[in-house]
Design an enzyme around this catalytic site. Sequence first.
Site, PDB file in Angstrom:
ATOM      1  NE  ARG A   1      -4.218  -1.437  -0.126  1.00 25.09           N
ATOM      2  CZ  ARG A   1      -4.277  -2.437  -0.977  1.00 25.09           C
ATOM      3  NH1 ARG A   1      -3.236  -2.707  -1.746  1.00 25.09           N
ATOM      4  NH2 ARG A   1      -5.361  -3.191  -1.075  1.00 25.09           N
TER       5      ARG A   1
ATOM      6  CG  ASP B   1       2.768  -2.564  -8.312  1.00 21.33           C
ATOM      7  OD1 ASP B   1       2.823  -2.221  -9.523  1.00 21.33           O
ATOM      8  OD2 ASP B   1       1.811  -3.205  -7.834  1.00 21.33           O
TER       9      ASP B   1
ATOM     10  CG  HIS C   1      -1.934  -0.776  -7.468  1.00 20.32           C
ATOM     11  ND1 HIS C   1      -2.528  -0.009  -6.500  1.00 20.32           N
ATOM     12  CD2 HIS C   1      -1.988  -2.058  -7.004  1.00 20.32           C
ATOM     13  CE1 HIS C   1      -2.937  -0.781  -5.495  1.00 20.32           C
ATOM     14  NE2 HIS C   1      -2.607  -2.034  -5.794  1.00 20.32           N
TER      15      HIS C   1
ATOM     16  CD  GLU D   1      -1.657   3.344  -5.942  1.00 21.86           C
ATOM     17  OE1 GLU D   1      -0.523   3.272  -6.445  1.00 21.86           O
ATOM     18  OE2 GLU D   1      -2.303   2.356  -5.576  1.00 21.86           O
TER      19      GLU D   1
END
Length: 325
Positions: A232, A256, A293, A261
């Site tokens: 996260r 990632d 992500h 985001e």
Amino acid sequence: MKIYVYETREDESAYFEQIKKRLPVELIQSQEVPSIETAAYAKGCMGVTTLGQGQITSDILDIWHQIGIKYLSVRTIGYNNIDVNYAKKVGIRVCHSNYPPDGVADFTVMLMLMCLRNYKQALWRGQVNDFSLNGLKGRQMKDLTIGIIGTGKIGYTVLKNLTGFGAKLLAYDLYPNEHTAQIAEYVDIDTLYQRCDVISLHTPLFDSTYHMINKKTLHQMKEGVIIINCARGELADNEALIAGIESGKIGALGLDVVEGEEGISHIDHRTNILSNNQMAYLRQFKNVIMTQHMAFYTDKAVESMVHYGVQGIVDMANGACETEI
């Protein structure tokens, strides 16, 4: 049972068609993100399922409660975007999804190797036919100490993947498990910060883990530490990451997920200016690898997310669900 499906992605559609043949459900699919404006679209349904791009606030939950929603599923493992306590208060039961840990675990090791071997710079050079080696000297994983924070299914699988590389493996978790203890050494969090060359985050986002990577904890780490985050974004403070990269304290980042985001990941912004200026600034560094992500994004994971997203609601309506929160 009628279920409203928010945030339907094209790659999910075939799996939703399959599950409609298997379960007694009617699915109303939409690409809308849950919001105060779209909450009432679920009127006439008993359950809603979402992918987690939007924040499920008390205002949204109030609307769903008023129109008769009794069940909410999120088609991800994380559920920090839902006000779960308020959902329970108004009588809406909540469950999360599940999927095999291998995709995220494989992706994590890939990011480690890309950071260790300066692959971002190598890739950029190759695009302009620059095949020089200057500045691309990497490090071997077997010479390093790697720390995994969070040893649930994904963290444990990352450690299993790493056993073949010969690195020294350390682990931290509030709840150690015997399987991990057989392949890694459990240490306290401060020891992990101090001893590791590479640190990878695999813990859920709670109040206690919010910004666990910050100016203070970075100060404890080795010079040139590599940090990987496939969990996260809010586990790491963007300002601290930027300062760490600029000072050289952080040798490389494999991200990632990034704080802030939401509304950016999984959307084409080629003709837009990114609304998150810290994210835009971070990604331009030569030693920061940032992906969209996508660590979870495999065929098996998407199928499983759809399955749990619908099956979880059916199970809650029938009495109990194994992933109910």
